[in-house]
Scaffold this motif. Structure first.
Motif: not given
Length: 262
Positions: A153-161
């Motif tokens: 989730f942290a990676l997915r959030f960081l990519i989209q952010y």
């Protein structure tokens, strides 16, 4: 530390109350994430011939876990941040003593808490329809999978952010996410487990961040053969790469931000 915890709890309480105001919408969001359940029926039928290396029951369990992980890792920050920049709503948040990203993090965390009862109800309904798919995962798999979901989730959030920060230069930063989502859809394991991919394709895909967002935590929970250490190192590596890029884009974007009141 006490001040940080107080700020975090306040943000979570506020955004949780906000999410509860839209319970009907949350139900719809949970249902829109039920694509894995539809695919489950397709692959269970296809697995009857025994050509894919997994039994129908294994396919059922796999797509159930995909559904659960999707509920826990769904991200929409790019659309919210794009509105903040285009409409000038970012300006007052820049005056606050915390990074604006924590508003979005708290919103996502609160939304998870609000949607969980509906997701759990769907999981219970699934086991009523497919009681043969019920199993008790090994405790080690549960621990590793939980850790992988958090990092995923942290990676997915960081990519989209990171993609969202392009809103400083364009009014349609969300177009980047729409293109990225196509790759995510096919390579993350959402449409099919990586076991059915050709060996060469699977080896190439494992060098990308996509399988570590869905397939990797699924495989850990279900006991599929995966390189655990390599998987976690890949998540950390991609997270570090996007974090560095994210912070650079943030500093460069603020230099030319011209939203209302900025």
């Amino acid at each position: 530390m006490r001040r940080i915890l107080r700020q975090a709890s306040t943000l979570l309480v506020v955004y949780y109350a906000y999410m509860l105001e839209y319970r009907a919408e949350l139900v719809l969001w949970v249902l829109t994430g039920s694509l894995p359940m539809i695919l489950m029926g397709v692959w269970m039928e296809a697995a009857q011939g025994g050509l894919f290396g997994l039994t129908p029951v294994e396919f059922a369990r796999y797509f159930l876990v995909v559904f659960i992980i999707r509920q826990l890792t769904v991200v929409w920050v790019i659309w919210e941040f794009e509105k903040d920049v285009v409409e000038g709503r970012l300006s007052p948040r820049l005056l606050q003593p915390i990074d604006p990203v924590w508003h979005h993090v708290a919103s996502h965390m609160a939304e998870r808490l609000a949607r969980m009862p509906f997701a759990i109800a769907l999981v219970g309904f699934f086991f009523i329809l497919y009681p043969q798919a019920f199993w008790i995962p090994h405790w080690q798999g549960v621990v590793l999978s939980t850790f992988a979901v958090i990092l995923g989730f942290a990676l997915r959030f960081l990519i989209q952010y990171t993609f969202a920060l392009f809103a400083f230069w364009t009014e349609r930063a969300s177009a980047l996410e729409q293109f990225w989502f196509l790759l995510y859809l096919f390579l993350s394991g959402m449409l099919a487990p990586l076991e059915i991919f050709p060996a060469l394709v699977r080896e190439v895909v494992l060098w990308t961040p996509f399988p570590y967002l869905i397939y990797f935590p699924c495989a850990l929970l279900l006991g599929f053969p995966v390189q655990v250490g390599q998987g976690f190192l890949a998540i950390v590596g991609w997270t570090t790469l996007f974090f560095v890029w994210n912070r650079w884009l943030w500093r460069q974007g603020l230099k030319q931000y011209s939203g209302m009141g900025a």
